[in-house]
Design a protein around this motif. Structure first.
Motif, short mmCIF file in Angstrom:
data_model
loop_
_atom_site.label_atom_id
_atom_site.label_comp_id
_atom_site.label_asym_id
_atom_site.label_seq_id
_atom_site.Cartn_x
_atom_site.Cartn_y
_atom_site.Cartn_z
N TYR A 291 10.26 -36.62 -22.85
CA TYR A 291 8.82 -36.18 -24.21
C TYR A 291 7.53 -36.60 -23.66
CZ TYR A 291 6.14 -38.02 -28.16
OH TYR A 291 5.04 -38.39 -28.63
N TYR A 294 6.61 -33.24 -22.56
CA TYR A 294 5.67 -32.67 -24.22
C TYR A 294 4.19 -33.08 -23.77
CZ TYR A 294 5.02 -32.14 -29.65
OH TYR A 294 4.98 -31.58 -30.44
N LYS A 298 0.67 -31.33 -24.45
CA LYS A 298 -0.13 -31.17 -25.44
C LYS A 298 -1.54 -31.31 -26.02
CE LYS A 298 1.22 -33.23 -30.00
NZ LYS A 298 2.27 -34.64 -31.38
N LEU A 312 13.88 -35.08 -24.64
CA LEU A 312 12.34 -34.39 -25.50
C LEU A 312 13.77 -34.69 -27.04
CD1 LEU A 312 10.01 -33.33 -26.25
CD2 LEU A 312 10.64 -30.99 -26.12
N GLN A 316 10.30 -32.92 -32.28
CA GLN A 316 9.58 -32.20 -30.82
C GLN A 316 9.60 -30.61 -30.45
OE1 GLN A 316 9.70 -35.36 -31.26
NE2 GLN A 316 7.92 -35.25 -32.06
N LEU A 320 7.05 -27.56 -30.95
CA LEU A 320 6.51 -26.69 -29.69
C LEU A 320 7.27 -25.21 -30.56
CD1 LEU A 320 4.95 -26.64 -27.51
CD2 LEU A 320 8.02 -26.96 -26.40
#
Length: 551
Positions: A291, A294, A298, A312, A316, A320
């Motif tokens: 995460y 990610y 972001k 992740l 999420q 994506l």
């Protein structure tokens, strides 16, 4: 969550309690409102149990029939959620038999999965698959209903497992239109060539999802829980990947040992190594996708409630993929269609691709993480669709090749534009002055007839270039053969299915008949030959031929 509504009729107010479509959140307000519903049905003598807290409720219908609902789950929160779910069904005034069946099915699934523990995902698939079709449907449908009622971690993964078992006969999962599959794959390759470094880093988990799971049939949760050191280079030509599956020894004679290590190609290995470079500062992380990675890429942050996880979360990765559609496919490559891939689709693509290549059911099961051969039944239903997809994709690629620029342009072939079609040629007649005239075109093979296959229509050296007065006849000549090939392909798929299902397998030694495998491989090769021929012919045909023939 239940809401109170008042309706007026003939001057009188009738108060009804209905269940809104909002998700049950286990708040104090939610619990109290469902307790009110419990009291309502208690007063109406439908529920005979005196307290919401009791772990055994008795339902009574108008004919005095009785059915018991048991709530003995150790997790009190999950147990109370199941009670509220039961009340939501009672509110809809289903029969007490149906209510008991749905609640008991969810209770059964909760027990098998140890409270929807993701580690028991395969165990649930095994469990549902061992029952008859009616029981499979009850377990799958009831579980999906429960996930619509409340939010559970990894609900999408559990729904992916349940969906193929829906309906009284096991159904094939509906896959996206194959034109969109072609578009997605093509634009993915363009993206890898044209993207900025930030874009490449941001969407690289999507790149890996597409490149890896279309080859290896991974579930989304298996992809997301790949460990950082999942790949290894054994020699200069041998590369391996270790999957997040527990090696399982078969417990029944018809079960299969599941493996967790597979061989991969160099390209896949290098892609994962590239992702290592992008996340090198997180080399101590256990999982490949996190995460934190990610968040780093972001571009904006909204309100996002998220449990802390080492890898992740699926939500999420779904997000994506949505962003990839919006920012890359739509904005950059002008996609305006409604089709959209989901994370679970690629597992089905991979299974179908392996079947069409002639992999036997035992090999497919071990690679795909199936503990039993009969779990592949519903994938065979995809093969006709998948073969059509393959032909379409290859035909479209052939259309783009320079040597196929002699095809008639796409058109509707109405009388108004017939003149334009007849006069439109990408290659002038004089360009074929030194070519050998053949049926409705020319042969460009300098070594003719040594390479001649006997039929020009699917030959690489053939150029379709009919004279305008023979256009209709020429189009029919191609179309008739295309339809003949379609029938042969259907027959070959049926034969491939039959042979694969009748191969002599020894599940204890994980071996299979070499003779049967050779027959399976031969059948798959013949199918692929027919698919190539049809793709070559279809690439020469205008796309609107069917409409033209109907006019």
């Amino acid at each position: 969550m239940p809401i109170s509504q008042k309706f007026q009729t003939n001057g009188e107010h009738i108060e009804l309690i209905s269940v809104a479509k909002s998700t049950f959140t286990y708040s104090i307000t939610d619990i109290n409102e469902y307790k009110e519903i419990f009291s309502k049905w208690l007063d109406l003598n439908i529920i005979s149990t005196k307290s919401f807290k009791n772990n055994k409720w008795t339902l009574i219908d108008k004919y005095s029939n009785r059915r018991n609902l048991v709530f003995d789950i150790k997790d009190s929160k999950l147990n109370n959620t199941l009670k509220c779910f039961a009340l939501s069904i009672i509110e809809q005034e289903f029969s007490i038999n149906h209510i008991q069946q749905v609640v008991s099915s969810v209770h059964e699934v909760i027990e098998i999965t140890q409270g929807f523990n993701i580690a028991y995902l395969t165990a649930l698939e095994d469990y549902i698959g061992k029952h008859n079709y009616a029981k499979r449907n009850n377990l799958a449908n009831s579980t999906i209903q429960f996930f619509s009622f409340t939010s559970i971690d990894f609900s999408e993964e559990f729904k992916d497992v349940c969906t193929p078992f829906l309906n009284s006969i096991q159904r094939s999962r509906e896959l996206p239109n194959y034109q969109h599959i072609l578009f997605f794959d093509e634009k993915m390759n363009f993206f890898l060539e044209e993207s900025s470094l930030f874009e490449r880093k941001k969407y690289f988990p999507i790149v890996l999802w597409w490149k890896l799971t279309t080859i290896i049939p991974l579930r989304p949760i298996e992809f997301l829980t790949l460990q950082r050191d999942c790949v290894a280079k054994k020699t200069e030509t041998i590369f391996q990947i270790t999957l997040p599956r527990k090696k399982q020894r078969a417990t029944l004679r018809r079960d299969i040992d599941i493996t967790d290590t597979l061989q991969i190609n160099k390209e896949t290995y290098e892609l994962i190594q590239e992702f290592h470079d992008y996340s090198s500062h997180r080399a101590k992380n256990k999982y490949l996708f996190t995460y934190d990675y990610y968040k780093e890429h972001k571009e904006f942050f909204g309100s996002e409630s998220l449990k802390e996880t080492e890898f992740l979360p699926r939500r999420q990765l779904d997000s994506l993929l949505d962003q990839f559609y919006n920012n890359v496919l739509i904005k950059k490559y002008k996609y305006n269609g409604s089709e959209k891939l989901t994370l679970g689709d690629t597992r089905h693509f991979a299974f179908c691709n392996m079947m069409l290549q002639g992999f036997n059911m035992l090999s497919i099961a071990r690679i795909g993480g199936h503990s039993r051969l009969d779990k592949q039944q519903h994938y065979w239903g995809h093969l006709k669709y998948f073969s059509e997809s393959w032909v379409y994709n290859l035909a479209e690629k052939h259309r783009r090749l320079d040597h196929l620029n002699t095809t008639i342009p796409d058109a509707y072939f109405t009388e108004d534009i017939r003149r334009i079609i007849n006069s439109y040629k990408l290659n002038k007649d004089e360009e074929f002055e030194n070519a050998l005239p053949v049926d409705y075109g020319y042969c460009l093979d300098n070594n003719y007839p040594n390479n001649c296959s006997g039929d020009c229509r699917h030959c690489l050296h053939y150029r379709f270039h009919p004279k305008k007065e023979n256009l209709n006849e020429a189009i029919n000549w191609l179309t008739d053969f295309s339809q003949t090939l379609s029938r042969k392909i259907d027959e070959q798929i049926s034969l491939l299915t039959y042979i694969s299902q009748t191969v002599n397998y020894d599940l204890e030694s994980l071996t299979y008949s070499i003779t049967d495998q050779e027959e399976l491989s031969y059948t798959a090769n013949e199918l692929n030959r027919l698919l190539h021929q049809k793709a070559m012919i279809d690439s020469k045909l205008p796309k609107e031929v069917k409409r033209f023939k109907n006019e």
